[in-house]
Design a protein around this motif. Structure first.
Motif, short mmCIF file in Angstrom:
data_model
loop_
_atom_site.label_atom_id
_atom_site.label_comp_id
_atom_site.label_asym_id
_atom_site.label_seq_id
_atom_site.Cartn_x
_atom_site.Cartn_y
_atom_site.Cartn_z
N SER A 79 0.84 -1.19 0.00
CA SER A 79 0.00 0.00 0.00
C SER A 79 0.88 1.25 0.00
O SER A 79 2.06 1.19 0.35
CB SER A 79 -0.91 0.01 1.23
OG SER A 79 -0.13 0.22 2.40
N THR A 83 -1.91 7.97 4.26
CA THR A 83 -3.31 7.61 4.47
C THR A 83 -4.23 8.42 3.56
O THR A 83 -5.41 8.61 3.86
CB THR A 83 -3.72 7.77 5.95
OG1 THR A 83 -3.49 9.12 6.38
CG2 THR A 83 -2.96 6.82 6.83
N ARG A 86 -4.89 3.99 -0.58
CA ARG A 86 -5.08 2.73 0.14
C ARG A 86 -5.17 1.57 -0.85
O ARG A 86 -5.24 1.75 -2.06
CB ARG A 86 -6.39 2.78 0.95
CG ARG A 86 -7.62 2.95 0.09
CD ARG A 86 -8.94 2.86 0.84
NE ARG A 86 -10.03 3.03 -0.12
CZ ARG A 86 -10.64 4.17 -0.38
NH1 ARG A 86 -10.28 5.27 0.25
NH2 ARG A 86 -11.61 4.22 -1.28
N GLN A 88 -7.62 -2.21 -1.11
CA GLN A 88 -8.87 -2.79 -0.63
C GLN A 88 -8.98 -4.21 -1.16
O GLN A 88 -8.46 -4.53 -2.22
CB GLN A 88 -10.09 -1.97 -1.05
CG GLN A 88 -10.06 -1.36 -2.43
CD GLN A 88 -9.57 0.07 -2.42
OE1 GLN A 88 -10.07 0.88 -1.66
NE2 GLN A 88 -8.61 0.39 -3.27
N ARG A 136 -12.75 -0.34 9.04
CA ARG A 136 -12.13 -1.05 7.92
C ARG A 136 -13.14 -1.71 6.99
O ARG A 136 -12.81 -2.01 5.85
CB ARG A 136 -11.18 -2.13 8.46
CG ARG A 136 -9.93 -1.59 9.10
CD ARG A 136 -9.21 -2.68 9.88
NE ARG A 136 -7.86 -2.28 10.25
CZ ARG A 136 -7.56 -1.45 11.24
NH1 ARG A 136 -8.55 -0.93 11.97
NH2 ARG A 136 -6.31 -1.13 11.51
N TYR A 149 -5.24 0.93 4.83
CA TYR A 149 -4.37 2.11 4.73
C TYR A 149 -3.01 1.79 5.35
O TYR A 149 -2.93 1.22 6.43
CB TYR A 149 -4.97 3.29 5.47
CG TYR A 149 -6.25 3.83 4.90
CD1 TYR A 149 -6.25 4.84 3.93
CD2 TYR A 149 -7.48 3.34 5.33
CE1 TYR A 149 -7.43 5.34 3.43
CE2 TYR A 149 -8.67 3.84 4.83
CZ TYR A 149 -8.64 4.85 3.87
OH TYR A 149 -9.81 5.34 3.37
#
Length: 524
Positions: A79, A83, A86, A88, A136, A149
């Motif tokens: 990643s 922040t 991100r 996923q 999350r 993140y």
């Protein structure tokens, strides 16, 4: 798992990638846009502080962008070291899907967010609490999508797990040691992003406003070859915010872009709102012609890393707001890497704050609420005089949650059509669908609009002694201005953003096929 099998999808946005991880298969299938760098043991759309040829972006926290690195039979999905971007992932019955794009992930898994659920904005905003306390789990029709993140993900051939990035301890005890760290990191990044081995090298592109943070990043990268910057002509509310005076002192050519140029694009808000359910950085779309192939410098997180008045600092990367998150999908479409330099060494922000409070920094401490001695020392050290920057704090964000700055005409028309199409989702749950009429206040908002001036008048009558009256007036004014339809923008934006992936996803079934794609010839 012994290899990565690639499939290029030219119709996709250039920096998007999607990985399909299936237990007991000897490969991970990676589908990707045209500008993702690929090799036998890694892929990336990233820049990092290290040799490009060594592909060690999995072994550093100094990385902007994302990718995957295969070592010893395990694949690490890396990643960004910020922040504002991100990864996923989502598990279904056939595979675990991982992507740097949320709309792409949901399109591949045939998943959609719930049009009715009002909690998406709060879910994305929760990252301001830090990387250990944010929400999350994103509920979808195909199961839970997990937002990641800063941390990395490891696929060992059977399961996916979240792991921390490397966390080396650096010496930030003096300005000289911190500045040396920044300079060394940026030299390495400059060599990395322009490496001759890259199929698609990047070039630095600065951004400038009239404040501290973006100017600080430009000063840091000017010796590394920064030769162009962009700026938007005004801040929210119309005040000048271009940073033109400081750019002149620095000697960096500045391209001025209208803050409202984004409104000329069709459905311009879609990728921004689909990223974080807020979309406040949509004005960046006006600069699209300048962004392809650039490593774009911004000042996001400077208000935490460099501000003397920052509170509650820890290695958890807590933030004051979610600014900078909205471009996380758009940058993949426009083909740039987002580089907010204040995140370099971010886990040691408490050490930086001790430096900022030290006697060493006193000559650059100007007092007041907008006070960043460390950034000021960097800027003034480049010969930019006081008065040419950071006189006032201005905001450039576009606030779609306010009725007076809601969607552009093309998006508003499409959004109201989408509300009509999904009215049945409300009726199935015994609810009345929202009226597709922007600006229609609820009875609470009408009451707040009437009460706000009363509280403000009482504040004045008491000689401004009772601060809570003025605070109450502000809150009521904001409540009255809020757009009730804002809460439904995220599922609409996701639906439209998923359309961008339709050419590559002829159907979800095609990507759920058990046959792996043939591996391409890659340059190692």
């Amino acid at each position: 798992m012994t290899r990565i099998a690639y499939t290029a999808i030219p119709d996709w946005p250039p920096l998007v990638w999607l990985a399909r991880c299936r237990p007991e298969h000897d490969s991970v299938d990676v589908f990707h846009g045209a500008r993702v760098e690929i090799a036998a043991e890694w892929f990336a759309e990233a820049v990092w502080a290290g040799r490009y040829s060594e592909a060690g972006f999995d072994r550093t926290d100094l990385v902007f962008g994302s990718g995957g690195r295969l070592r010893d039979g395990t694949l690490t999905f890396v990643s960004p070291g910020t922040t504002v971007d991100r990864l996923q992932y989502l598990r279904d019955a056939d595979a675990t899907w991982v992507s740097n794009s949320l709309p792409c992930l949901l399109a591949a898994a045939a998943a959609s967010p719930d049009p009715i659920w009002p909690g998406y904005f709060a879910l994305f905003e929760s990252i301001i609490r830090g990387i250990r306390r944010y929400a999350r789990n994103l509920p979808t029709s195909a199961g839970t999508a997990r937002l990641v993140y800063f941390d990395n993900l490891i696929w060992d051939g059977r399961e996916l797990r979240e792991v921390e990035k490397p966390f080396p301890k650096r010496d930030f005890s003096t300005f000289e040691t911190y500045r040396a760290f920044l300079d060394a990191s940026l030299r390495q990044m400059t060599e990395n992003l322009s490496a001759p081995e890259r199929r698609f090298p990047y070039r630095w592109l600065g951004t400038m406003s009239s404040g501290y943070d973006s100017l600080t990043t430009a000063v840091l990268v000017k010796p590394m070859g920064l030769d162009e910057a962009i700026s938007f002509t005004s801040a929210r509310g119309g005040g000048a915010d271009s940073g033109q005076a400081a750019a002149g002192f620095l000697g960096v050519p500045l391209a001025l872009i209208s803050r409202d140029a984004w409104r000329e694009a069709p459905l311009p808000e879609v990728p921004f709102i689909a990223a974080d359910a807020k979309g406040e950085d949509v004005f960046m779309r006006g600069a699209e012609a300048k962004l392809l192939g650039r490593a774009v410098l911004t000042g996001h997180f400077g208000g935490r890393a460099w501000d003397k008045n920052a509170k509650g600092l820890s290695d958890d990367i807590a933030r004051g707001d979610q600014s900078g998150m909205a471009p996380t999908e758009y940058r993949l479409w426009a083909g740039f890497v987002h580089c907010p330099l204040a995140f370099l060494g971010v886990r040691q922000v408490p050490d930086l704050h001790r430096l900022i409070l030290s006697p060493e920094m006193k000559p650059w401490d100007v007092g007041g609420r907008y006070n960043r001695p460390l950034a000021r020392r960097i800027i003034e050290g480049a010969g930019i005089p006081r008065g040419a920057f950071a006189v006032h704090k201005r905001a450039g964000s576009v606030l779609f949650f306010q009725s007076h700055s809601f969607l552009s005409p093309s998006s508003l028309q499409d959004f109201t059509r989408w509300l009509h199409e999904h009215a049945g989702d409300w009726r199935k749950q015994g609810l009345v669908p929202p009226a597709p009429v922007p600006g229609r206040r609820t009875w609470r908002q009408r009451s707040a609009a009437l009460a706000a001036p009363v509280f403000r008048a009482l504040w004045w009558v008491t000689g401004q002694r009772l601060w809570f009256l003025e605070a109450a007036s502000r809150r009521l004014t904001n409540m009255a201005a809020r757009e009730p339809l804002f809460r439904y923008l995220f599922p609409w934006a996701i639906a439209r953003a998923k359309d961008r992936y339709a050419p590559g996803l002829a159907s979800a079934a095609a990507f759920r096929d058990s046959r792996p794609p043939a591996p391409p010839t890659v340059r190692v």
